[in-house]
Design an enzyme around this catalytic site. Structure first.
Site, PDB file in Angstrom:
ATOM      1  N   HIS A 117       7.908   0.140   2.239  1.00  0.00           N
ATOM      2  CA  HIS A 117       7.821  -1.135   2.837  1.00  0.00           C
ATOM      3  C   HIS A 117       6.638  -2.036   2.162  1.00  0.00           C
ATOM      4  CE1 HIS A 117       4.547   1.114   4.663  1.00  0.00           C
ATOM      5  NE2 HIS A 117       3.981  -0.209   5.070  1.00  0.00           N
ATOM      6  N   ASN A 137       0.781  -1.071  -0.026  1.00  0.00           N
ATOM      7  CA  ASN A 137      -0.133   0.066  -0.055  1.00  0.00           C
ATOM      8  C   ASN A 137       0.828   1.404   0.107  1.00  0.00           C
ATOM      9  OD1 ASN A 137      -2.297  -1.373   0.174  1.00  0.00           O
ATOM     10  ND2 ASN A 137      -2.209  -1.593   2.354  1.00  0.00           N
ATOM     11  N   HIS A 192       7.372   5.240   4.925  1.00  0.00           N
ATOM     12  CA  HIS A 192       8.698   4.463   4.842  1.00  0.00           C
ATOM     13  C   HIS A 192       8.343   3.251   4.145  1.00  0.00           C
ATOM     14  CE1 HIS A 192      12.740   3.155   6.260  1.00  0.00           C
ATOM     15  NE2 HIS A 192      12.273   1.962   5.956  1.00  0.00           N
ATOM     16  N   LYS A 218     -10.170   8.265  -8.053  1.00  0.00           N
ATOM     17  CA  LYS A 218     -11.443   7.470  -8.673  1.00  0.00           C
ATOM     18  C   LYS A 218     -12.106   7.011  -7.227  1.00  0.00           C
ATOM     19  CE  LYS A 218     -13.594   3.942 -11.137  1.00  0.00           C
ATOM     20  NZ  LYS A 218     -14.711   4.884 -11.203  1.00  0.00           N
ATOM     21  N   PHE A 219     -13.556   7.067  -7.134  1.00  0.00           N
ATOM     22  CA  PHE A 219     -14.040   6.299  -6.020  1.00  0.00           C
ATOM     23  C   PHE A 219     -14.775   5.292  -6.582  1.00  0.00           C
ATOM     24  CE2 PHE A 219     -13.704   9.364  -2.577  1.00  0.00           C
ATOM     25  CZ  PHE A 219     -13.382  10.573  -3.012  1.00  0.00           C
ATOM     26  N   MET A 220     -14.261   4.042  -6.227  1.00  0.00           N
ATOM     27  CA  MET A 220     -15.240   2.675  -6.197  1.00  0.00           C
ATOM     28  C   MET A 220     -16.474   2.578  -5.505  1.00  0.00           C
ATOM     29  SD  MET A 220     -14.070   0.924  -9.085  1.00  0.00           S
ATOM     30  CE  MET A 220     -12.283   0.533  -9.771  1.00  0.00           C
ATOM     31  N   VAL A 221     -17.543   3.588  -5.659  1.00  0.00           N
ATOM     32  CA  VAL A 221     -18.594   3.280  -4.962  1.00  0.00           C
ATOM     33  C   VAL A 221     -19.782   3.328  -5.666  1.00  0.00           C
ATOM     34  CG1 VAL A 221     -17.439   4.490  -2.832  1.00  0.00           C
ATOM     35  CG2 VAL A 221     -18.497   5.760  -4.623  1.00  0.00           C
ATOM     36  N   HIS A 252       2.002 -12.907 -12.146  1.00  0.00           N
ATOM     37  CA  HIS A 252       1.722 -11.686 -12.622  1.00  0.00           C
ATOM     38  C   HIS A 252       1.358 -10.785 -11.623  1.00  0.00           C
ATOM     39  CE1 HIS A 252      -2.411 -13.508 -12.057  1.00  0.00           C
ATOM     40  NE2 HIS A 252      -2.852 -12.040 -11.932  1.00  0.00           N
ATOM     41  N   TYR A 274     -22.550   2.756  -8.048  1.00  0.00           N
ATOM     42  CA  TYR A 274     -22.703   1.813  -9.040  1.00  0.00           C
ATOM     43  C   TYR A 274     -21.613   0.747  -8.936  1.00  0.00           C
ATOM     44  CZ  TYR A 274     -24.006  -0.190 -13.474  1.00  0.00           C
ATOM     45  OH  TYR A 274     -24.413  -0.839 -14.600  1.00  0.00           O
TER      46      TYR A 274
HETATM   47  O1  LIG Z   1       5.553  -0.828  15.295  1.00  0.00           O
HETATM   48  C1  LIG Z   1       4.929  -0.986  14.393  1.00  0.00           C
HETATM   49  C2  LIG Z   1       4.229  -0.033  13.520  1.00  0.00           C
HETATM   50  C3  LIG Z   1       3.402  -0.706  12.436  1.00  0.00           C
HETATM   51  N1  LIG Z   1       3.455  -2.129  12.123  1.00  0.00           N
HETATM   52  C4  LIG Z   1       2.500  -2.580  10.904  1.00  0.00           C
HETATM   53  O2  LIG Z   1       2.798  -1.943   9.870  1.00  0.00           O
HETATM   54  C5  LIG Z   1       1.782  -2.043   8.978  1.00  0.00           C
HETATM   55  C6  LIG Z   1       2.111  -0.974   7.944  1.00  0.00           C
HETATM   56  O3  LIG Z   1       0.766  -0.943   7.376  1.00  0.00           O
HETATM   57  P1  LIG Z   1       0.650  -0.207   5.683  1.00  0.00           P
HETATM   58  O4  LIG Z   1       1.345  -1.019   5.114  1.00  0.00           O
HETATM   59  O5  LIG Z   1      -0.918  -0.037   5.459  1.00  0.00           O
HETATM   60  O6  LIG Z   1       1.159   1.245   6.101  1.00  0.00           O
HETATM   61  C7  LIG Z   1       0.768  -2.306   9.768  1.00  0.00           C
HETATM   62  O7  LIG Z   1       0.193  -3.567   9.377  1.00  0.00           O
HETATM   63  C8  LIG Z   1       1.199  -2.306  10.928  1.00  0.00           C
HETATM   64  O8  LIG Z   1       0.314  -3.023  11.827  1.00  0.00           O
HETATM   65  C9  LIG Z   1       3.842  -2.805  12.889  1.00  0.00           C
HETATM   66  O9  LIG Z   1       3.910  -4.262  12.753  1.00  0.00           O
HETATM   67  N2  LIG Z   1       4.657  -2.593  14.207  1.00  0.00           N
END
Ligand SMILES: O=C1CCN([C@@H]2O[C@H](COP(=O)(O)O)[C@@H](O)[C@H]2O)C(=O)N1
Length: 353
Positions: free
Chosen positions: A169, A156, A167, A317-320, A302, A322
């Site tokens: 990840h 995400n 950060h 865009k909003f997927m809401v 893929h 319709y």
């Molecule tokens: O100290 C932490 C901060 C965030 N997290 C985890 O990092 C993940 C970050 O979520 P996103 O990828 O949606 O940003 C989230 O699932 C959160 O639980 C930890 O495991 N430990």
């Protein structure tokens, strides 16, 4: 009435991977925008934040201290949606039990940091740094794939996607069950393979290479298109040119090419609206665990990029409505989106500032 054409007349398109239709309304593109505007400013992200629990050497709220990692770093999610061990559930003998089906769910959730610096994103990383991410994905998928039927890698990116941490990840959720998306794709790919004797997605990309209508970037081992059936405005599909069922089956050349094309695609994405392009992305390949014992030749590895932005860094865009009650709908056609991405420069806009 003039002759039907895809860039002017509404029509529905079929996604053979999922058995779903999408409504395309190209005539609507003249519609003025007067809706919600997302914040466009981009906070300057420092390379290191002593309070960011994903940064090297920082103590996470659970008390663990991150190592001074200098490449990728993986840790078990401190707030996991799935746990490895739960008590056995007694089989239900309720009346109408088929209307109240359930199964115990087991799994492991991990967080994978791409890089020690918080101010880098994939388009700003070197090929070697992106290769390290791919090798870590393969390592995690192989390790978790021994025990679990499905290992879902997903990233995400961007606050607009609910990403709680800038950060760089991703997350990895391994589960004792196959989630809906891959389960549905498994059956449609199997049906196609049993009928045609070839993998659906390999046939599809060979057809796209002939049509040359939705190609965004390609190299000697990979192709990126805005798929015929795409729902998100600038959605893309990333597929190896060879029949590869899982990421762990990639050759070292294919891995090098993958890093190269991921960089090229995400640079074009960032250049589109001159912003760090938000998206959710992830990988689908042949299942693992117990399901690795059956024939999975119908699968083609893929990746999918699902970006929310529609026409600027602040309009999504909003997927809401319709889209939830009926089916997905888009105005910009896949071909127009592919052309806009294809025509973006290969040099990141920040490199020219
Ligand atoms: O100290 C932490 C901060 C965030 N997290 C985890 O990092 C993940 C970050 O979520 P996103 O990828 O949606 O940003 C989230 O699932 C959160 O639980 C930890 O495991 N430990």
């Amino acid at each position: 009435m003039d002759e039907f054409n895809f860039t002017e007349h509404q029509h529905v398109r079929y996604n053979p991977l999922k058995g779903e239709w999408i409504l395309v309304s190209p005539h609507r593109l003249k519609r003025p925008w007067s809706g919600q505007v997302e914040a466009t400013h981009e906070d300057e992200i420092p390379p290191f934040d002593p309070n960011n629990p994903l940064c090297p050497g920082v103590n996470r709220p659970n008390g663990e201290k991150n190592p001074e990692y200098d490449s990728t770093f993986v840790f078990d999610n401190d707030f996991p949606a799935l746990l490895p061990d739960i008590p056995e559930a007694a089989a239900s003998n309720q009346p109408n039990e088929e209307l109240f089906k359930f199964e115990p769910a087991r799994g492991t959730c991990r967080v994978m940091c791409f890089h020690p610096r918080s101010d880098l994103t994939i388009p700003l990383m070197s090929i070697e740094e992106i290769k390290a991410i791919v090798y870590e994905w393969i390592k995690q998928g192989t390790e978790l794939g021994v025990k679990y039927d499905w290992v879902q890698i997903f990233e995400n990116k961007g606050a607009i996607m609910g990403c709680s941490n800038p950060h760089p990840h991703c997350q990895i959720w391994a589960s004792s069950f196959m989630p809906n998306e891959p389960r549905i794709k498994d059956s449609y790919q199997r049906e196609y393979y049993e009928t045609h004797g070839r993998p659906l997605l390999l046939e599809y990309i060979n057809a796209e290479l002939k049509k040359q209508e939705r190609i965004v970037v390609q190299n000697s081992h990979w192709l990126v298109v805005v798929p015929w059936w795409s729902t998100w405005p600038f959605e893309t599909l990333l597929v190896p040119l060879r029949h590869v069922i899982r990421m762990c089956d990639l050759t070292s050349e294919e891995i090098h090419s993958l890093a190269e094309i991921m960089k090229r695609l995400t640079i074009k994405y960032d250049n589109l609206f001159r912003t760090s392009f938000p998206y959710s992305m992830g990988w689908h390949g042949a299942p693992t665990g117990r399901k690795a014992l059956s024939n999975n030749q119908h699968w083609q590895l893929h990746a999918m990029y699902y970006p929310p932005l529609l026409r600027s860094s602040s309009v999504k865009k909003f997927m809401v409505g319709y889209e939830m009650l009926g089916q997905a709908q888009r105005d910009l056609t896949a071909e127009q989106a592919a052309q806009k991405l294809f025509s973006q420069p290969d040099v990141h806009y920040k490199a020219t500032m």
